[in-house]
Design a protein around this motif. Structure first.
Motif: not given
Length: 543
Positions: A145-150, A158-159, A173-174, A176-182
């Motif tokens: 939920y937090t990474y979706n906001i970020l 950063p991841l 900085r990772a 955006r796509k990698d963060l969403l997949d995470f």
């Protein structure tokens, strides 16, 4: 002086005794001691919920509502200049820019990582894998939920997926796509292991995970999976739209939509629409978001009334005398956030008789309530009273979702009404969006018409079921609930265009001339760039 020297010498001698230096702590609260059984992990989960509430209610400044100010639907009020001119306000040192970054990286993500990591330590004793996985699932929900906001505020960030026990100054900085997949992986795990019904009011369930997962799938461009996860919520046999009046105010004039937002109705068993609501409890330890030394309760509630309500108490009558006084039912708002003409009027032209625009849900009229005024109980005429309805912040339409019982007193400007974070109505909107993106306008219209039927509004046809219509319907249904900025940024990523900026220019009369393409994203906080000594962090373009 001589006696003082003897006393000092005596103290120095006694302070050197080994028995004095021995520390005997009466308590030692740290993860190694607490996170060893289910009860200990439950305390950590409570800490995550407390931090989640701080997303919107952690301070008493206008940053609480910066997710809406300066968008297409909401403009800054009379006492706020936040994001009225993006070029002046939105800088790498803006308080709001720091706020959500630090909320994420100093509160939410570390607390989630601690739970996730310590759950697998040998010291943790679990009755079963299912017991452990349910706790981990709730922590992973909050992390996702937090990474979706970020990503929808800052873009690439950063991841951080593990507990940091030593200083680290080489973050990168990772994408955006990698963060969403995470986040997708976290939520798929959460969906598998979270309970279907909440362990207590406000706790996270499978439906909450599936709802946020729907948004993640949309952001990743997987419309079929978005439809699947939304359908898992809509068809779970637990959640249904409320269509009949219920709860604490059924004896008073109103309708089913207004009942959704009245005090104590959010957590009723009869309310099958709630998926996740932020909890407030007046004069209860832990029941408020924050407090201060002079008033430990009044400043800790739901500040929506204070921020979104018109400062009606400043209205003077046509004779120039005080026409209004602060009253219990309306509290003491200050008008930080005003609807734009688009949100206050234009979206309702679709059907002015839409229940969501009824007198029980939108406050458009005020009546003089000062008994000393010659106009007592008469309807306020803004023209006769010479009120600048665009700039005064005293008189403008606002959603009555913010109204509630101000238990801390009417001058506190706050209520203790629980605040919806996820409501089933939005799940329908997400699925309708996925259908449109897939090219099935009829099924999108079918979902939209579920909401419009509840609102007794005219149905929408497949031909009119577009992404722009979805954005209009989100205003009608989710005014004040939706973090509008993040929605528009997400739409922009998927469209390959700057939806936020384009719509602000079109609909926001205060901000439209003072926003540029760079303002789609917040800047990276300067304090983080300065502290990350060993790797240079690139700033978002234009800042």
């Amino acid at each position: 002086m001589k006696n003082f020297r003897y006393l000092l010498f005596f103290l120095l001698l006694t302070s050197c005794k080994d028995s004095v230096l021995d520390e005997k702590p009466l308590a030692f609260l740290n993860p190694d001691v607490v996170l060893v059984d289910k009860a200990g992990f439950e305390t950590a989960i409570t800490g995550l919920h407390s931090a989640a509430r701080d997303e919107l209610f952690g301070t008493d400044t206008e940053n609480l509502h910066a997710m809406n100010i300066g968008t297409d639907a909401y403009q800054s009020g009379a006492v706020s200049t936040l994001l009225r001119d993006y070029n002046i306000s939105l800088t790498p040192t803006l308080f709001s820019v720091d706020y959500w970054w630090e909320w994420a990286y100093l509160k939410m993500i570390p607390r989630a990582n601690i739970v996730i990591e310590y759950a697998d330590k040998p010291a943790a004793k679990w009755a079963s894998d299912a017991e452990k996985n349910a706790i981990v699932a709730e922590a992973r929900f909050f992390r996702a939920y937090t990474y979706n906001i970020l990503v929808n505020l800052y873009g690439d960030v950063p991841l951080v997926d593990k507990v940091q026990t030593t200083p680290k100054t080489d973050y990168t900085r990772a994408p955006r796509k990698d963060l969403l997949d995470f986040a997708r992986q976290d939520l798929e795990f959460a969906s598998q292991w979270l309970p279907k019904t909440p362990a207590a009011p406000g706790r996270i369930t499978k439906a909450a995970a599936d709802h946020v997962l729907t948004e993640i799938y949309l952001a990743l461009g997987d419309n079929d999976k978005a439809i699947q996860s939304a359908t898992a919520v809509i068809g779970d046999g637990i959640h249904k739209l409320m269509t009949e009046r219920f709860g604490s105010k059924t004896g008073l004039p109103g309708d089913v939509f207004s009942d959704l937002f009245r005090d104590k109705n959010q957590n009723l068993a009869a309310n099958t629409e709630t998926i996740w609501a932020i909890q407030f409890e007046y004069q209860t330890p832990g029941g408020v978001a924050y407090s201060n030394a002079t008033n430990p309760t009044a400043f800790g509630g739901n500040s929506s009334m204070r921020a979104w309500g018109a400062a009606y108490h400043n209205i003077k009558d046509p004779d120039g005398k005080s026409g209004m006084v602060v009253c219990d039912s309306l509290g003491r708002p200050v008008g930080w956030v005003m609807g734009t003409p688009y949100a206050s009027y234009d979206v309702w032209k679709e059907d002015w008789n839409d229940m969501r625009n009824s007198q029980y849900n939108m406050r458009r009229n005020f009546y003089y309530n000062n008994p000393t005024s010659a106009y007592f109980l008469k309807k306020v005429d803004p023209v006769a009273a010479k009120i600048d309805t665009l700039n005064s912040g005293w008189y403008y339409p606002y959603t009555r979702k913010l109204e509630g019982d101000p238990l801390a007193g009417n001058t506190a400007g706050r209520t203790f009404v629980d605040f919806y974070k996820i409501r089933l109505a939005e799940t329908y909107l997400l699925r309708a969006e996925a259908y449109i993106r897939k090219g099935d306008a009829q099924k999108a219209a079918d979902d939209l018409n579920v909401l419009r039927a509840r609102a007794r509004a005219k149905p929408v046809t497949a031909a009119k079921a577009t992404l722009d219509y979805i954005l209009d319907e989100r205003v009608r249904e989710l005014i004040m609930e939706e973090p509008r900025r993040r929605t528009l940024v997400r739409f922009g990523y998927l469209a390959g265009s700057n939806v936020l900026v384009d719509r602000v220019k079109k609909y926001n009369p205060k901000t439209g001339t003072a926003i540029d393409a760079k303002h789609e994203l917040f800047p990276i906080p300067q304090k983080f760039i300065d502290a990350n000594l060993d790797v240079k962090i690139s700033q978002n373009p234009g800042y």
